[in-house]
Scaffold this motif. Structure first.
Motif, PDB file in Angstrom:
ATOM      1  N   GLY A  19      44.278  29.575   9.598  1.00 39.13           N
ATOM      2  CA  GLY A  19      44.605  30.962   9.885  1.00 39.13           C
ATOM      3  C   GLY A  19      46.032  31.193  10.330  1.00 39.13           C
ATOM      4  N   ALA A  20      46.875  30.128  10.285  1.00 40.84           N
ATOM      5  CA  ALA A  20      48.225  30.209  10.856  1.00 40.84           C
ATOM      6  C   ALA A  20      48.157  30.781  12.268  1.00 40.84           C
ATOM      7  CB  ALA A  20      49.160  31.015   9.969  1.00 40.84           C
ATOM      8  N   ILE A  21      47.154  30.351  13.010  1.00 33.75           N
ATOM      9  CA  ILE A  21      46.812  30.946  14.300  1.00 33.75           C
ATOM     10  C   ILE A  21      47.779  30.511  15.395  1.00 33.75           C
ATOM     11  CG2 ILE A  21      45.097  30.781  16.169  1.00 33.75           C
ATOM     12  CD1 ILE A  21      42.935  30.904  13.977  1.00 33.75           C
ATOM     13  N   ASP A  43      39.293  24.760  22.231  1.00 33.86           N
ATOM     14  CA  ASP A  43      38.843  23.897  21.146  1.00 33.86           C
ATOM     15  C   ASP A  43      39.245  24.526  19.809  1.00 33.86           C
ATOM     16  OD1 ASP A  43      37.613  22.263  19.324  1.00 33.86           O
ATOM     17  OD2 ASP A  43      35.561  22.740  19.964  1.00 33.86           O
ATOM     18  N   PRO A  44      40.160  23.897  19.055  1.00 37.97           N
ATOM     19  CA  PRO A  44      40.571  24.494  17.773  1.00 37.97           C
ATOM     20  C   PRO A  44      39.413  24.801  16.839  1.00 37.97           C
ATOM     21  CG  PRO A  44      42.068  22.721  18.371  1.00 37.97           C
ATOM     22  CD  PRO A  44      40.924  22.674  19.355  1.00 37.97           C
ATOM     23  N   MET A  45      38.381  23.942  16.849  1.00 35.10           N
ATOM     24  CA  MET A  45      37.255  24.167  15.937  1.00 35.10           C
ATOM     25  C   MET A  45      36.471  25.428  16.275  1.00 35.10           C
ATOM     26  SD  MET A  45      37.727  21.780  13.840  1.00 35.10           S
ATOM     27  CE  MET A  45      36.261  21.957  12.840  1.00 35.10           C
ATOM     28  N   ASP A  50      35.245  32.425  15.353  1.00 37.56           N
ATOM     29  CA  ASP A  50      35.886  33.609  15.926  1.00 37.56           C
ATOM     30  C   ASP A  50      35.796  34.787  14.958  1.00 37.56           C
ATOM     31  OD1 ASP A  50      37.682  35.263  17.526  1.00 37.56           O
ATOM     32  OD2 ASP A  50      39.171  34.817  15.977  1.00 37.56           O
ATOM     33  N   ASP A  51      35.492  35.975  15.476  1.00 41.94           N
ATOM     34  CA  ASP A  51      35.377  37.150  14.617  1.00 41.94           C
ATOM     35  C   ASP A  51      36.291  38.297  15.062  1.00 41.94           C
ATOM     36  OD1 ASP A  51      34.084  37.918  16.915  1.00 41.94           O
ATOM     37  OD2 ASP A  51      32.196  38.479  15.952  1.00 41.94           O
ATOM     38  N   VAL A  52      37.277  37.994  15.926  1.00 40.47           N
ATOM     39  CA  VAL A  52      38.183  39.058  16.382  1.00 40.47           C
ATOM     40  C   VAL A  52      39.643  38.730  16.052  1.00 40.47           C
ATOM     41  CG1 VAL A  52      36.645  39.921  18.170  1.00 40.47           C
ATOM     42  CG2 VAL A  52      38.274  38.095  18.734  1.00 40.47           C
ATOM     43  N   PHE A  53      39.869  37.753  15.166  1.00 43.75           N
ATOM     44  CA  PHE A  53      41.202  37.442  14.637  1.00 43.75           C
ATOM     45  C   PHE A  53      42.168  36.983  15.732  1.00 43.75           C
ATOM     46  CE2 PHE A  53      39.255  40.925  12.235  1.00 43.75           C
ATOM     47  CZ  PHE A  53      39.170  40.360  10.971  1.00 43.75           C
ATOM     48  N   LEU A  54      41.689  36.171  16.665  1.00 40.30           N
ATOM     49  CA  LEU A  54      42.530  35.704  17.766  1.00 40.30           C
ATOM     50  C   LEU A  54      43.770  34.989  17.227  1.00 40.30           C
ATOM     51  CD1 LEU A  54      39.878  34.238  20.244  1.00 40.30           C
ATOM     52  CD2 LEU A  54      41.288  36.258  20.633  1.00 40.30           C
ATOM     53  N   GLY A  89      41.907  42.428   5.239  1.00 39.45           N
ATOM     54  CA  GLY A  89      41.933  41.524   4.098  1.00 39.45           C
ATOM     55  C   GLY A  89      40.595  41.140   3.536  1.00 39.45           C
ATOM     56  N   GLY A  90      39.502  41.577   4.165  1.00 39.10           N
ATOM     57  CA  GLY A  90      38.205  41.340   3.551  1.00 39.10           C
ATOM     58  C   GLY A  90      37.287  40.427   4.324  1.00 39.10           C
ATOM     59  N   LYS A  91      36.298  39.893   3.625  1.00 41.25           N
ATOM     60  CA  LYS A  91      35.279  39.060   4.261  1.00 41.25           C
ATOM     61  C   LYS A  91      35.881  37.782   4.820  1.00 41.25           C
ATOM     62  CE  LYS A  91      30.524  37.544   3.521  1.00 41.25           C
ATOM     63  NZ  LYS A  91      29.403  37.494   2.553  1.00 41.25           N
ATOM     64  N   GLU A  92      36.804  37.182   4.070  1.00 44.65           N
ATOM     65  CA  GLU A  92      37.530  36.002   4.544  1.00 44.65           C
ATOM     66  C   GLU A  92      39.004  36.200   4.220  1.00 44.65           C
ATOM     67  OE1 GLU A  92      36.033  32.311   3.136  1.00 44.65           O
ATOM     68  OE2 GLU A  92      34.102  32.519   4.142  1.00 44.65           O
ATOM     69  N   GLY A  93      39.692  36.937   5.067  1.00 45.88           N
ATOM     70  CA  GLY A  93      41.109  37.179   4.862  1.00 45.88           C
ATOM     71  C   GLY A  93      41.939  35.953   5.187  1.00 45.88           C
ATOM     72  N   PHE A  94      43.244  36.148   5.263  1.00 44.77           N
ATOM     73  CA  PHE A  94      44.160  35.022   5.482  1.00 44.77           C
ATOM     74  C   PHE A  94      43.902  34.305   6.810  1.00 44.77           C
ATOM     75  CE2 PHE A  94      47.895  36.560   2.613  1.00 44.77           C
ATOM     76  CZ  PHE A  94      47.024  36.586   1.536  1.00 44.77           C
ATOM     77  N   GLY A  95      43.329  35.019   7.772  1.00 42.67           N
ATOM     78  CA  GLY A  95      43.033  34.407   9.069  1.00 42.67           C
ATOM     79  C   GLY A  95      41.902  33.409   9.033  1.00 42.67           C
ATOM     80  N   LYS A  96      41.211  33.299   7.888  1.00 40.86           N
ATOM     81  CA  LYS A  96      40.120  32.328   7.732  1.00 40.86           C
ATOM     82  C   LYS A  96      40.455  31.266   6.683  1.00 40.86           C
ATOM     83  CE  LYS A  96      37.157  34.180  10.649  1.00 40.86           C
ATOM     84  NZ  LYS A  96      36.722  33.464  11.871  1.00 40.86           N
TER      85      LYS A  96
END
Length: 302
Positions: A19-21, A43-45, A50-54, A89-96
């Protein structure tokens, strides 16, 4: 999942390739104590759930799109929606997605550059999109630079979705906020803009003068008219940590979630621009470069 750390004398930044988090931003408070100023997960995993795009890079289109899609060059592109609205970005955007670490520099002005190749019609968007995000530390400032190119016309709107909290408490009310933003977009109940621009004066969204903020009080797209000028500043009266925000983008969604104490500054294009012809265009054509440069600069107040 890989974690990359860059640091200078002022900031320590921890980034994940998933997610380039942004997992952590550590700066010193007024007592010299290193303080993480973003909400993150140890914990990175745990980010897989996560569902709030942290802290994530949000795309291919940050914010909301109406009409279950958009029309581009007389062709309709359908997007994933929930209750008729496409978000981030949708169901699985760039953050996923797992991004590739392209460059890593640990000398003066350290940076890490990550890349993601979004294939044609991923989440319904046309064109093969090559996107990169660079996190660079320059003194007490974090520069976030999103760049993208496409091989056919598409729409693009990228942003970082970090939740800032400038001390170690579990409250937001002692944070003082000022927004140099005189207008906002009018929004409907589903958070889609109507197309109208409204002044913030004498409304709940008027932060032209500094005042305290509370949890869950903001979820609003503000209009930026003076690009490159400071658009927001916030500080904690507990830690003394100050953060200033500048960007080259035409809008910024300011969001305080209802369930935890934090605030997002999502510098981006207008929500629903693909369906609003009077909004700044979000269309990216072959041979053009999408460029979003936003700076978060840290300091202190007494």
């Amino acid at each position: 999942m890989n974690q990359i750390t860059i640091k200078n004398d002022d900031i320590r930044l921890e980034v994940l390739d998933y997610g380039a988090i942004i997992q952590k931003i550590l700066v010193k408070d007024k007592k010299g104590t290193p303080t993480n100023v973003v909400v993150g997960l140890e914990d990175p995993m745990a980010y897989l759930e996560d569902d709030v795009f942290l802290g994530a890079c949000v795309g291919r289109y940050a914010g909301r799109i109406s009409n279950q899609g958009f029309v581009l060059n007389n062709k309709t592109y359908s997007l994933y929606t929930e209750q008729g609205v496409h978000l981030h970005g949708g169901k699985e955007g760039f953050g996923k997605k797992y991004w590739k670490v392209l460059e890593e520099h640990h000398g003066p002005d350290p940076y890490v550059k990550l890349g993601y190749k979004s294939p044609h019609l991923e989440e319904g968007y046309p064109g093969n999109l090559n996107a990169t995000v660079t996190y660079k530390l320059v003194g007490p400032a974090l520069h976030i630079i999103h760049v993208a190119q496409t091989d056919e016309p598409t729409v693009v709107n990228l942003t970082n979705h970090s939740y800032f909290h400038l001390d170690t408490s579990d409250q937001l009310g002692h944070h003082r906020l000022r927004l140099n933003l005189s207008h906002r977009l009018e929004i409907q109940d589903n958070m889609i803009p109507t197309g109208q621009r409204l002044p913030v004066a004498h409304s709940d969204y008027d932060f032209m003068s500094e005042k305290n903020i509370t949890q869950g009080c903001l979820d609003m797209p503000f209009i930026i008219r003076d690009l490159g000028r400071e658009v927001a500043r916030i500080y904690s009266t507990l830690s003394g940590i100050l953060m200033k925000v500048t960007t080259n983008q035409p809008a910024m969604v300011v969001y305080t979630p209802p369930h935890f104490a934090a605030i997002c500054f999502e510098a981006q294009n207008y929500p629903d621009a693909p369906n609003q012809p009077l909004f700044p265009s979000s269309i990216l054509n072959p041979g053009e470069t999408y460029y979003n440069h936003t700076v978060f600069e840290f300091g202190f107040v007494n």
